[in-house]
Design a protein around this motif. Structure first.
Motif, PDB file in Angstrom:
ATOM      1  N   TRP A  67       0.851  -1.183   0.000  1.00  9.82           N
ATOM      2  CA  TRP A  67       0.000   0.000   0.000  1.00  9.82           C
ATOM      3  C   TRP A  67       0.893   1.241   0.000  1.00  9.82           C
ATOM      4  CZ3 TRP A  67      -5.218  -0.086  -0.325  1.00  9.82           C
ATOM      5  CH2 TRP A  67      -5.897   1.091  -0.055  1.00  9.82           C
ATOM      6  N   PRO A  68       0.673   2.180  -0.917  1.00 10.14           N
ATOM      7  CA  PRO A  68       1.521   3.377  -0.944  1.00 10.14           C
ATOM      8  C   PRO A  68       1.434   4.177   0.362  1.00 10.14           C
ATOM      9  CG  PRO A  68       0.304   3.165  -2.981  1.00 10.14           C
ATOM     10  CD  PRO A  68      -0.248   2.133  -2.039  1.00 10.14           C
ATOM     11  N   ARG A  69       2.577   4.672   0.808  1.00  9.22           N
ATOM     12  CA  ARG A  69       2.664   5.467   2.034  1.00  9.22           C
ATOM     13  C   ARG A  69       2.752   6.938   1.673  1.00  9.22           C
ATOM     14  NH1 ARG A  69       7.901   4.990   4.916  1.00  9.22           N
ATOM     15  NH2 ARG A  69       8.094   7.030   4.109  1.00  9.22           N
ATOM     16  N   SER A  85       5.770   3.527  -2.644  1.00 11.68           N
ATOM     17  CA  SER A  85       5.231   2.171  -2.648  1.00 11.68           C
ATOM     18  C   SER A  85       6.324   1.213  -3.105  1.00 11.68           C
ATOM     19  CB  SER A  85       4.035   2.076  -3.594  1.00 11.68           C
ATOM     20  OG  SER A  85       3.586   0.738  -3.683  1.00 11.68           O
ATOM     21  N   CYS A  89       2.807   1.499  -9.520  1.00 16.76           N
ATOM     22  CA  CYS A  89       1.376   1.776  -9.336  1.00 16.76           C
ATOM     23  C   CYS A  89       0.840   2.455 -10.591  1.00 16.76           C
ATOM     24  CB  CYS A  89       1.166   2.656  -8.116  1.00 16.76           C
ATOM     25  SG  CYS A  89       1.778   1.961  -6.579  1.00 16.76           S
ATOM     26  N   THR A 117       9.139   0.427  -8.646  1.00 18.21           N
ATOM     27  CA  THR A 117       8.509   0.943  -7.435  1.00 18.21           C
ATOM     28  C   THR A 117       7.833   2.255  -7.807  1.00 18.21           C
ATOM     29  OG1 THR A 117      10.478   2.181  -6.820  1.00 18.21           O
ATOM     30  CG2 THR A 117      10.284  -0.071  -5.940  1.00 18.21           C
ATOM     31  N   SER A 151      -6.756   2.108  -5.639  1.00 16.63           N
ATOM     32  CA  SER A 151      -6.506   0.678  -5.375  1.00 16.63           C
ATOM     33  C   SER A 151      -7.762  -0.168  -5.566  1.00 16.63           C
ATOM     34  CB  SER A 151      -5.942   0.465  -3.976  1.00 16.63           C
ATOM     35  OG  SER A 151      -6.926   0.707  -3.007  1.00 16.63           O
TER      36      SER A 151
END
Length: 156
Positions: A67-69, A85, A89, A117, A151
């Motif tokens: 999950w992307p931060r 992430s 994505c 990434t 997502s």
């Protein structure tokens, strides 16, 4: 004769150890061995259950790590936004930039990597003619919602 007696005594000692390990209350040899067999089956079942729990926890952890931060820092004239992430994505960059626009932020400078990434570092400045005041929490919440929608595939 002495050898047979020693073997019998050694077997008896081993059965008593087995009886104590399995917490069996049986007195004869057959019952001790049956209790030990049942105890081993219980242990195997517990190990299988623990392995399933570990696999479930690892898969959940892996999903959370993918999950992307998002971090947002307030600067003198705008915000520094970082989105990271461990996986690429596809489409997320466009969604995040659209969120910037919705918030009335101009992208003053940005660094992006989306090969293996995903990493976005953007400097967003507030629009001078926009009267709405935007703070770091609002920016972080908006970008987090964008990531959530991205997502699940429900980007508007």
């Amino acid at each position: 004769m002495v050898s047979r007696e020693l073997k019998r005594e050694a077997l008896h000692d081993k059965l008593q150890i087995l009886r104590s390990i399995t917490q069996s209350h049986a007195m004869n040899e057959t019952s001790i061995v049956l209790d030990a067999s049942n105890y081993i089956k219980e242990l195997k079942h517990k190990v299988e259950k623990l392995n399933e729990e570990i696999a479930s926890a690892e898969s959940s952890s892996t999903r959370q790590n993918l999950w992307p931060r998002v971090t947002v820092e307030t600067l003198e004239k705008g915000f520094l936004v970082n989105v990271n992430s461990a996986t690429s994505c596809p489409g997320l960059l466009v969604s995040v930039l659209a969120t910037f626009e919705e918030l009335g932020l101009n992208v003053l400078e940005a660094r992006v990597s989306c090969a293996d990434t995903f990493h976005l570092q953007a400097l967003g400045g507030e629009n001078e003619d926009d009267e709405e005041i935007v703070d770091a929490q609002m920016v972080k919440r908006a970008i987090s919602n964008t990531i959530k929608n991205w997502s699940t595939g429900t980007i508007e």
